[in-house]
Design an enzyme around this catalytic site. Structure first.
Site, PDB file in Angstrom:
ATOM      1  N   ARG A  78     -19.857  14.380  36.028  1.00 24.31           N
ATOM      2  CA  ARG A  78     -19.700  15.819  35.847  1.00 24.31           C
ATOM      3  C   ARG A  78     -19.037  16.068  34.500  1.00 24.31           C
ATOM      4  O   ARG A  78     -18.341  15.198  33.967  1.00 24.31           O
ATOM      5  CB  ARG A  78     -18.862  16.442  36.978  1.00 24.31           C
ATOM      6  CG  ARG A  78     -19.464  16.262  38.379  1.00 24.31           C
ATOM      7  CD  ARG A  78     -20.614  17.228  38.716  1.00 24.31           C
ATOM      8  NE  ARG A  78     -21.787  17.062  37.877  1.00 24.31           N
ATOM      9  CZ  ARG A  78     -22.878  17.840  37.978  1.00 24.31           C
ATOM     10  NH1 ARG A  78     -22.955  18.811  38.856  1.00 24.31           N
ATOM     11  NH2 ARG A  78     -23.897  17.635  37.184  1.00 24.31           N
ATOM     12  N   GLN A  89     -23.750  24.740  42.842  1.00 26.20           N
ATOM     13  CA  GLN A  89     -23.227  23.797  43.822  1.00 26.20           C
ATOM     14  C   GLN A  89     -22.903  22.457  43.126  1.00 26.20           C
ATOM     15  O   GLN A  89     -23.410  22.190  42.031  1.00 26.20           O
ATOM     16  CB  GLN A  89     -24.285  23.650  44.940  1.00 26.20           C
ATOM     17  CG  GLN A  89     -23.802  23.053  46.227  1.00 26.20           C
ATOM     18  CD  GLN A  89     -23.960  21.557  46.251  1.00 26.20           C
ATOM     19  OE1 GLN A  89     -24.801  21.017  45.551  1.00 26.20           O
ATOM     20  NE2 GLN A  89     -23.142  20.893  47.045  1.00 26.20           N
ATOM     21  N   GLY A 136     -23.818  19.456  42.986  1.00 20.41           N
ATOM     22  CA  GLY A 136     -24.801  18.526  42.404  1.00 20.41           C
ATOM     23  C   GLY A 136     -25.787  19.147  41.438  1.00 20.41           C
ATOM     24  O   GLY A 136     -26.725  18.483  41.013  1.00 20.41           O
ATOM     25  N   LYS A 137     -25.613  20.387  41.050  1.00 18.97           N
ATOM     26  CA  LYS A 137     -26.602  21.023  40.184  1.00 18.97           C
ATOM     27  C   LYS A 137     -26.282  20.775  38.694  1.00 18.97           C
ATOM     28  O   LYS A 137     -25.305  20.124  38.381  1.00 18.97           O
ATOM     29  CB  LYS A 137     -26.683  22.521  40.508  1.00 18.97           C
ATOM     30  CG  LYS A 137     -27.051  22.791  41.980  1.00 18.97           C
ATOM     31  CD  LYS A 137     -28.461  22.307  42.351  1.00 18.97           C
ATOM     32  CE  LYS A 137     -28.684  22.077  43.830  1.00 18.97           C
ATOM     33  NZ  LYS A 137     -28.817  23.254  44.659  1.00 18.97           N
ATOM     34  N   HIS A 138     -27.104  21.297  37.783  1.00 21.82           N
ATOM     35  CA  HIS A 138     -26.911  20.985  36.354  1.00 21.82           C
ATOM     36  C   HIS A 138     -25.484  21.310  35.888  1.00 21.82           C
ATOM     37  O   HIS A 138     -24.882  20.539  35.138  1.00 21.82           O
ATOM     38  CB  HIS A 138     -27.883  21.791  35.481  1.00 21.82           C
ATOM     39  CG  HIS A 138     -29.290  21.269  35.467  1.00 21.82           C
ATOM     40  ND1 HIS A 138     -30.184  21.515  36.473  1.00 21.82           N
ATOM     41  CD2 HIS A 138     -29.956  20.515  34.561  1.00 21.82           C
ATOM     42  CE1 HIS A 138     -31.346  20.944  36.176  1.00 21.82           C
ATOM     43  NE2 HIS A 138     -31.240  20.337  35.022  1.00 21.82           N
TER      44      HIS A 138
END
Ligand SMILES: *Cc1c(COP(=O)(O)O)cnc(C)c1O
Length: 415
Positions: A25, A197, A199-201
């Site tokens: 991240r 959320q 896990g998104k970009h």
């Protein structure tokens, strides 16, 4: 033998960044600074603070839309779009059989019937043809998902939409900055929906955002976020049934910092994906992602297709061998089409009423496999690789060599 030893020692040193923790991240000082400011301001609601408002302004600018509204999740974003279209109970919304449940449940909550269109097995996306096949006089909207970051073939879909006067909602949760021709996804249809959320970009843990150019739809979405309370109106009231779907200032602050990192992350993901695509050329039984001509894929995931006629055991077998190389993958992605989930097969909704499915035309809820050849073929073949902007060339090269070796081992020595 010597080769195998080298590979094993490399594997040990090579940890893959994950979008479930800091390794994969881009959260850091910028987010901490802004979120600290938000906390110290003492104003954590976006109805009074400035972070979420600024996020909306900047996101609209980046996508090139007139309006953007932040909300509590990608599911909420889809709910806003559906609520803005305002279907009558029993109206139909054509959607896709391969997507996240967050793109489907809001349709049912608004009393509409999700009508599943088949997909193009090359992309797992709906097409103008598969949508046209499901249109009825009750069709109120078309909801497309740009799956894995790979945009649908939007030109014919928008032609169909215009010719039939049916608005399109784009689910862009997986496709930040993807393009169809010169146009960014989220700007082709009436509304674009995004998720923030984990896990998104880009992420705020949970969160969502919608974009539109249509002032009337924008107004309805704004109201739906705010219990339909007419803030600022001369005689405000709760105008219609709606929820509190607001994003907080904590999330707004984090999202604002994340937005600055979006372009770089997308560029990295795309460059790394090209490297893997190049490295896998000519590998028998394996197809690299198919992108419709003129489109830009932004690689939320990297999705291979495995030809089970050529490679014994197909995608699950390949996934199993890859695991022995410490390469994670998801054979068959969501395993079964969305319409085979209990919510649809058992119509378990509000108490035992089965509403709104009680209002559905029989054909709208006909989930016979023969109506979905592309869907079953797609799920049979796909092997989804997690993807991340923090991968290095070494990660990609390890993936490529692992996939090549794994293919060789299940190809009966043919390649
Ligand atoms: C993640 C996702 C959603 C739902 O978003 P949440 O923020 O998890 O509610 C909807 N549609 C698609 C395609 C998604 O990937």
């Amino acid at each position: 033998m010597a080769q195998a030893i080298i590979r094993e020692s490399e594997t040990e040193a090579l940890k893959f960044p994950s979008d479930q923790d800091a390794s994969g991240r881009s959260l850091g000082k910028e987010e901490i600074d802004l979120v600290s400011q938000a906390i110290l301001s003492g104003t954590l609601t976006s109805t009074k603070g400035n972070f979420t408002r600024t996020l909306e302004k900047r996101f609209a600018e980046r996508i090139g839309a007139k309006f953007a509204y932040a909300c509590s999740s990608g599911t909420a974003a889809v709910h806003l779009a559906v609520a803005a279209i305002d279907p009558e109970p029993g109206d139909e919304i054509i959607t896709t059989s391969i997507t996240d449940m967050g793109a489907l449940a809001p349709i049912v909550f608004q009393g509409a019937i999700p009508v599943f269109a088949d997909v193009d097995p090359r992309t797992c996306n709906v097409t103008a043809e598969t949508i046209a096949d499901r249109i009825s006089d009750r069709t109120k909207a078309i909801l497309v998902t740009h799956l894995f970051g790979n945009p649908c073939d939007m030109r014919p879909i928008m032609e169909l939409s215009r010719s039939r006067g049916i608005p399109v909602i784009e689910d862009c949760a997986q496709a930040f900055l993807g393009q169809s021709g010169d146009t960014m996804v989220g700007r082709l249809g009436a509304v674009g929906c995004f998720s923030l959320q984990q896990g998104k970009h880009i992420t705020t843990g949970e969160g969502g955002i919608v974009v539109t150019d249509d002032a009337q739809i924008a107004r309805r979405m704004y109201l739906f976020i705010n219990k339909a309370w007419g803030y600022g109106d001369p005689n405000p009231d709760h105008y219609f049934l709606a929820l509190n779907y607001r994003m907080s200032e904590l999330q707004g602050a984090v999202a604002l910092a994340q937005l600055d990192k979006l372009d770089k992350g997308v560029r990295q993901r795309t460059n790394l994906a090209m490297r893997l695509t190049d490295a896998l050329q000519g590998l028998a039984g394996i197809s690299t992602p198919y992108v419709y001509p003129g489109n830009i894929h932004t690689y939320w995931k990297y999705c291979l297709r495995v030809d089970g006629r050529r490679l014994e055991g197909g995608s699950p077998a390949l996934g199993k061998v890859l695991k022995t190389y410490d390469v994670a993958s998801m054979p068959r992605y969501i395993q079964k089409p969305a319409f085979q989930c209990k919510i649809f097969t058992d119509q378990r909704t509000f108490g035992n009423s089965r509403w709104p499915f009680t209002l559905a035309r029989p054909e709208a809820v006909d989930y016979s496999p023969k109506r979905f050849p592309g869907t079953f073929s797609a799920l049979e073949q796909v092997l989804v690789l997690p993807w991340n902007e923090r991968y290095t060339q070494r990660h990609v090269d390890h993936l490529a060599s692992s996939i090549r070796e794994a293919v060789k081992s299940i190809d009966g020595g043919r390649s």
